[in-house]
Every structure is written in C-alpha cells, then in structure tokens.
Motif scaffolding. Structure first.
Motif, PDB file in Angstrom:
ATOM      1  N   ARG A   1      51.702  26.469 -53.338  1.00  0.00           N
ATOM      2  CA  ARG A   1      51.145  25.872 -52.104  1.00  0.00           C
ATOM      3  C   ARG A   1      50.875  24.382 -52.298  1.00  0.00           C
ATOM      4  N   SER A   2      50.380  24.019 -53.509  1.00  0.00           N
ATOM      5  CA  SER A   2      50.089  22.588 -53.748  1.00  0.00           C
ATOM      6  C   SER A   2      51.355  21.760 -53.661  1.00  0.00           C
ATOM      7  N   SER A   3      52.514  22.370 -53.992  1.00  0.00           N
ATOM      8  CA  SER A   3      53.732  21.563 -53.909  1.00  0.00           C
ATOM      9  C   SER A   3      54.510  21.851 -52.619  1.00  0.00           C
ATOM     10  N   GLY A   4      53.821  22.436 -51.660  1.00  0.00           N
ATOM     11  CA  GLY A   4      54.389  22.525 -50.304  1.00  0.00           C
ATOM     12  C   GLY A   4      55.295  23.707 -50.048  1.00  0.00           C
ATOM     13  N   HIS A   5      55.337  24.674 -50.962  1.00  0.00           N
ATOM     14  CA  HIS A   5      56.220  25.826 -50.741  1.00  0.00           C
ATOM     15  C   HIS A   5      55.635  26.792 -49.707  1.00  0.00           C
ATOM     16  N   ARG A   6      56.516  27.549 -49.110  1.00  0.00           N
ATOM     17  CA  ARG A   6      56.098  28.523 -48.094  1.00  0.00           C
ATOM     18  C   ARG A   6      55.734  29.836 -48.791  1.00  0.00           C
ATOM     19  N   VAL A   7      54.512  30.326 -48.508  1.00  0.00           N
ATOM     20  CA  VAL A   7      54.038  31.594 -49.079  1.00  0.00           C
ATOM     21  C   VAL A   7      53.634  32.496 -47.922  1.00  0.00           C
ATOM     22  N   VAL A   8      54.178  33.704 -47.888  1.00  0.00           N
ATOM     23  CA  VAL A   8      53.951  34.611 -46.753  1.00  0.00           C
ATOM     24  C   VAL A   8      53.381  35.940 -47.260  1.00  0.00           C
ATOM     25  N   PRO A   9      52.206  36.352 -46.746  1.00  0.00           N
ATOM     26  CA  PRO A   9      51.656  37.652 -47.163  1.00  0.00           C
ATOM     27  C   PRO A   9      52.298  38.820 -46.410  1.00  0.00           C
ATOM     28  N   ILE A  10      52.559  39.892 -47.134  1.00  0.00           N
ATOM     29  CA  ILE A  10      53.024  41.137 -46.510  1.00  0.00           C
ATOM     30  C   ILE A  10      51.935  42.167 -46.800  1.00  0.00           C
TER      31      ILE A  10
ATOM     32  N   GLY B   1      48.531  36.408 -59.899  1.00  0.00           N
ATOM     33  CA  GLY B   1      49.259  35.842 -58.763  1.00  0.00           C
ATOM     34  C   GLY B   1      48.629  34.588 -58.185  1.00  0.00           C
ATOM     35  N   ALA B   2      47.294  34.469 -58.311  1.00  0.00           N
ATOM     36  CA  ALA B   2      46.607  33.352 -57.631  1.00  0.00           C
ATOM     37  C   ALA B   2      47.048  32.000 -58.181  1.00  0.00           C
TER      38      ALA B   2
ATOM     39  N   ILE C   1      59.858  30.130 -60.798  1.00  0.00           N
ATOM     40  CA  ILE C   1      59.890  30.550 -59.390  1.00  0.00           C
ATOM     41  C   ILE C   1      60.004  29.329 -58.478  1.00  0.00           C
ATOM     42  N   ALA C   2      59.290  28.252 -58.818  1.00  0.00           N
ATOM     43  CA  ALA C   2      59.391  27.021 -58.012  1.00  0.00           C
ATOM     44  C   ALA C   2      60.842  26.535 -57.985  1.00  0.00           C
TER      45      ALA C   2
END
Ligand code: SAM
Length: 232
Positions: free
Chosen positions: A104-113, A96-97, A71-72
């Motif tokens: 998140r640790s590698s700076g990716h954008r994560v958005v909750p729906i 999922g966690a 996914i990364a």
C-alpha cells in the motif's frame, strides 16, 4: 499507479469445513497467477478439494519481508497474486500485515475477499448479548505476562473479550483468568468450529476449568474464548 499493475487479493479461507469459502474467493484463487500461502500443503489440500491448480509460493512470518519484494515485482509485471493463510482471514493473528503495508505504501492495489474468521464465527453463535467486543487474539505464552495482560483488561469499558488459545495452554490460561477475573466470571469456549467435534461450552470460569480437567478430549483442538461483560 499505472493501469497495467497487478492486484493483491487478500482471501479468507475456511477455518475447518472446506466448503466455507465464497464463490468470489474460489474465482479469485482459480484466476490469479500465483497464491502466497503460509503452508503450501494445507492450501493445496483446499485448492484440490475445489479443483483449483494455481501455483503457490510460501509466505510466513519469517520470510514476509523477502517475499514482499518478490510480490511487488510480480505485481509490477502485471501479475495478480492472492494471499491466504492456513485458516480464516489473513492478518488476523496471522501473517500478511507487513506485506500489505509495504504494498500500500508503494501504491499497489490491495483488495479484500471477505470470509471466515474464528472470532466472529464464535461470537455469532455464542448467544452473548453485547454489541461491543474487544478482540485480543493470542495472550502471552508465559503465565506472568499473561496475567499482566489480563489485569490490564479489567479496566476496560464493558464489552465481550475475545481470545485465541492453543490446546496445550487452555487449562493454564483458564487458571490465570480465575486469578484475575475470579471464579464466577462467565466464559464461552468455542472449540473446533465448523469441524466434527465443534463444541460450545458456557459456564463460569471455575466450572469450565473442572469440565476441561474432567475430560482430556475437551482440551484438544482449536479454541476461541469469549468473556461477556460484567455490568456492575
Ligand atoms: N486468521 C484466523 C482467523 O481469521 O480466525 C486465525 C488464525 S490463528 C493462527 C489460529 C487460532 O484461531 C487458533 O489457535 C484458534 O484459537 C483460532 N481458530 C482457528 N480455527 C478455529 C476453529 N475451527 N475453531 C476454534 N478456533 C479456531
């Protein structure tokens, strides 16, 4: 973070009724490049109900680390991905966690729906008058460990205790709760929420045990257990 990285959307899906999904969730599921799902067949059923044909990949607790790398890489090539689980909100007693932590640790954008969650759904319609609650999730499977966990909760500040339980353990779990909390402690069982046999049952632990034993149908399906606080 470069501008052309993709986004991981953490999408809540129904806990029973397939129409309990937000318009935004449907938009996201229809527009991402791929959906990471716990069980592809279950998610495909939801998607086809809503006329969505996005491709799927499997992500469950045993391959989460491996799929996280995949996914990364997809995000790095500017693809958008959605994460869903079989029911409700990902990462709440669901996988999922680890994926999200790595991204998140590698700076990716994560958005909750946001959307359905069995614990909140049960609490919202329970009639329990307490502002604070503690969500435990699944108790240990073995009775000894389960009782130890329940004992540790007896010293908690007054709040509603919320548990998930599987149908084949519901009777044993209530028996252990009687040992630790006593026969008169109140409980609400919320069963099969948003489904045909949705049931709310509120009584003390002993009467609830007898109610379950008297009708095996009441032991079937999915359960949320809510124990309101006892004010001394
Ligand atoms: N992620 C989900 C959520 O947001 O609620 C929880 C997933 S966990 C693997 C599954 C457990 O949630 C079930 O064993 C049951 O305790 C509870 N649950 C899920 N759907 C439910 C429903 N429709 N009615 C009652 N409990 C439910």
């Amino acid at each position: 973070m470069q501008q052309d990285y993709g986004t991981l959307y953490v999408v809540a899906t129904p806990i029973g009724n397939l129409r309990d999904i937000s318009l935004r969730a449907l938009d996201i599921l229809a527009s991402v490049d791929c959906i990471a799902a716990e069980h592809i067949d279950l998610t495909r059923h939801l998607l086809s109900h809503h006329g969505i044909h996005t491709s799927l990949m499997t992500l469950h607790q045993h391959n989460e680390h491996l799929v996280a790398e995949k996914i990364a890489n997809l995000l790095a090539s500017n693809q958008n991905i959605a994460l869903v689980t079989d029911a409700g909100t990902p990462c709440i007693s669901d996988p999922g966690a680890m994926l999200i932590h790595l991204l998140r640790s590698s700076g990716h954008r994560v958005v909750p729906i946001p959307g359905p969650n069995a614990a909140i759904c049960a609490l919202s319609a329970s009639g329990i008058r307490s502002n604070s609650f503690f969500f435990y999730g699944f108790l240990p499977v073995k009775s000894g460990e389960r009782k130890r966990c329940l004992t540790s909760l007896t010293t908690f500040p007054p709040c509603t205790l919320i548990f998930y339980e599987a149908p084949h353990r519901i009777v044993e779990c209530i028996k252990d709760m009687i040992v630790i909390f006593g026969t008169h402690r109140q409980i609400t069982l919320a069963r099969e929420l948003t489904k045909v046999f949705e049931t709310f049952h509120t009584d003390n632990l002993e009467n609830t045990l007898q109610w379950l034993l008297a009708d095996e149908n009441q032991q079937k399906g999915e359960f949320v257990l809510l124990l309101p606080p006892v004010f001394e």
